[in-house]
Design an enzyme around this catalytic site. Structure first.
Site: not given
Ligand code: XUL
Ligand code: CO
Length: 439
Positions: A101, A104, A232, A268, A271, A296, A307, A309, A340
């Protein structure tokens, strides 16, 4: 030259499946060919800047818990150190790409102009380090959700002033991605959604979001950025209802607003599960329209509703995912597999970053090998072939080519009578799948 990962000798090597060395690949052999493409070409693995270098183990119940040597000095000094850590890490891991991003890689300044200057300075250094190391940018994106100004959304904000701010920030993020030769640009609708319909004009917010995307498409053309635009999907978090709920919702939104040709989907895994789907469902919906752009790569915890991750380690899931990717014409094209994903709060050592990525890359490489076997397996494929065989009959062909009529189908049924219920053979397919998973 300062090194942030002195315990790792570059690069992590492929040692094969009998190795027990945690700092070696057992399955991911970048040069190994599967279906005419090397593993490196299939995956195009990327490191996610925000989790790997900006993550500090913070959660809702406690502040950052990790000490990172690159995170020292003034905000711009820390940004430069972090960038160097990123390139050292990617090189030692053997990941060809990274993703970021805007906020970041460069800190937000006191004014918009200062933020843009910070970004420009860091992009110049990133360009140099990309050249020195050969690490490339898979995609860039704009953080249009962390700053309090975006509390009520960016493109979908009820205040046009905030919309303009988001658009201006987006312009610079796309330009930074372009400058760095980014192969894609991702739109994740951070706070594009609603908390309550009591204060929300849903239809207007949809129009606003489409307007923002159209402005981005126009600007892409204007500056000659050739990267692929990706959306996304995510169903909720941070808002109660995110507008880009899932792949089907996004594709239909794009169609309704004349944007379909300009975007593909970045799926993702976590998600997907938050939306009540499997990872492979979301991949399948996108691939059915040749719209699967990138992935992702992470996983959620089905016992937790948020989430998480986590790094992917579930072989069943990586295999079913790779079955879809292999079947899309050209695979992911300009896309890749971006981790991610973040280490758990308890995994505070920088070495855990290596273990996490190596484990994830191996899990997908193994999934690729098994997926290839399943897709080439005669008994497995015969079951599916037989299941749809009737569609190859004159009747099936007539329907699919649009030459049938309800009258003609009625005549057919009057003659042919009651259809015979056929087995879907789910359990048998599961046996075949597990036989090949173990091979
Ligand atoms: C949030 C997510 C983000 C996107 C990029 O859940 O997945 O990190 O991948 O903004
Ligand atoms: Co993501």
């Amino acid at each position: 030259m300062k090194t942030y990962f002195p315990k790792v000798q570059a690069p992590i090597a492929f040692e094969g499946r009998n190795s027990r060395n945690p700092l070696a690949f057992k399955w991911y052999d970048a040069k190994q060919k599967v279906r005419g493409k090397t593993m490196a070409e299939h995956f195009r693995f990327a490191v996610a800047y925000w989790h790997t270098f900006k993550g500090n183990g913070a959660d809702m119940f406690g502040p950052g818990a990790w000490v990172r040597e690159w995170n020292v000095g003034s905000p711009m000094e820390a940004a430069e150190n972090t960038l160097r850590a990123n390139f050292e890490f990617c090189q030692k891991l053997g990941a060809p790409f990274y993703c970021f991003h805007d906020r970041d890689i460069a800190p937000e300044g006191a004014t918009f102009a200062e933020s843009c200057n910070n970004l420009e300075t860091i992009v110049a250094l990133a360009k140099k380090l990309q050249k020195d190391t050969g690490t490339r940018l898979l995609w860039g994106t704009a953080n249009l959700f962390s700053n309090p100004r975006y509390t009520h959304g960016a493109g979908t904000n009820p205040d046009v002033h905030v919309f303009a701010y988001a658009a201006a920030q987006l312009k610079h993020a796309i330009e930074a991605t372009h400058e760095l030769g980014g192969q894609n640009y991702v739109f994740w609708g951070g706070r594009e959604g609603y908390e309550t319909l009591l204060n929300t004009r849903y239809g207007q917010e949809q129009e606003q979001f489409a307007a923002l995307l159209q402005l981005a498409v126009d600007h892409k053309k204007k500056i000659g950025f050739k990267g692929q635009f990706l959306i996304e999907p995510k169903p909720h978090e941070p808002t109660k209802h995110q507008y880009d709920f899932d792949t089907a919702t996004v594709l239909s939104f794009l169609r309704a607003h004349g944007l379909y040709d300009y975007f593909k989907i970045n799926v993702e895994a976590n998600h997907a599960t938050l939306a009540g789907h499997t990872f492979e469902h979301e991949l399948t919906v996108a691939a059915a329209e040749n719209k699967l752009g990138s992935i992702d790569a992470n996983i959620g915890d089905l016992l937790l509703g948020w989430d998480t991750d986590q790094f992917p380690s579930n072989l069943y899931s990586t295999t079913t995912a790779m079955m879809v990717v292999l079947q899309q014409k050209g695979g992911l094209n300009t896309g890749g597999f971006n981790f991610d994903a973040k280490c758990r709060r308890g995994s505070n050592d920088v070495m855990d970053l290596f273990y996490a990525h190596i484990g994830g890359m191996d899990a997908f490489a193994r999934g690729l090998l098994v997926a290839d076997k399943i897709l080439s397996d005669k008994p497995y494929n015969q079951i599916i072939e037989d299941r749809y065989a009737s569609w190859k009959s004159p009747l099936g062909k007539k329907i699919l080519s649009g030459k049938a009529s309800l009258d003609a189908l009625e005549q057919y049924v009057l003659k042919a009578g009651e259809p015979v219920l056929q087995s879907g053979r789910q359990e048998l397919l599961e046996i075949h799948f597990n036989d090949l998973l173990n091979s």
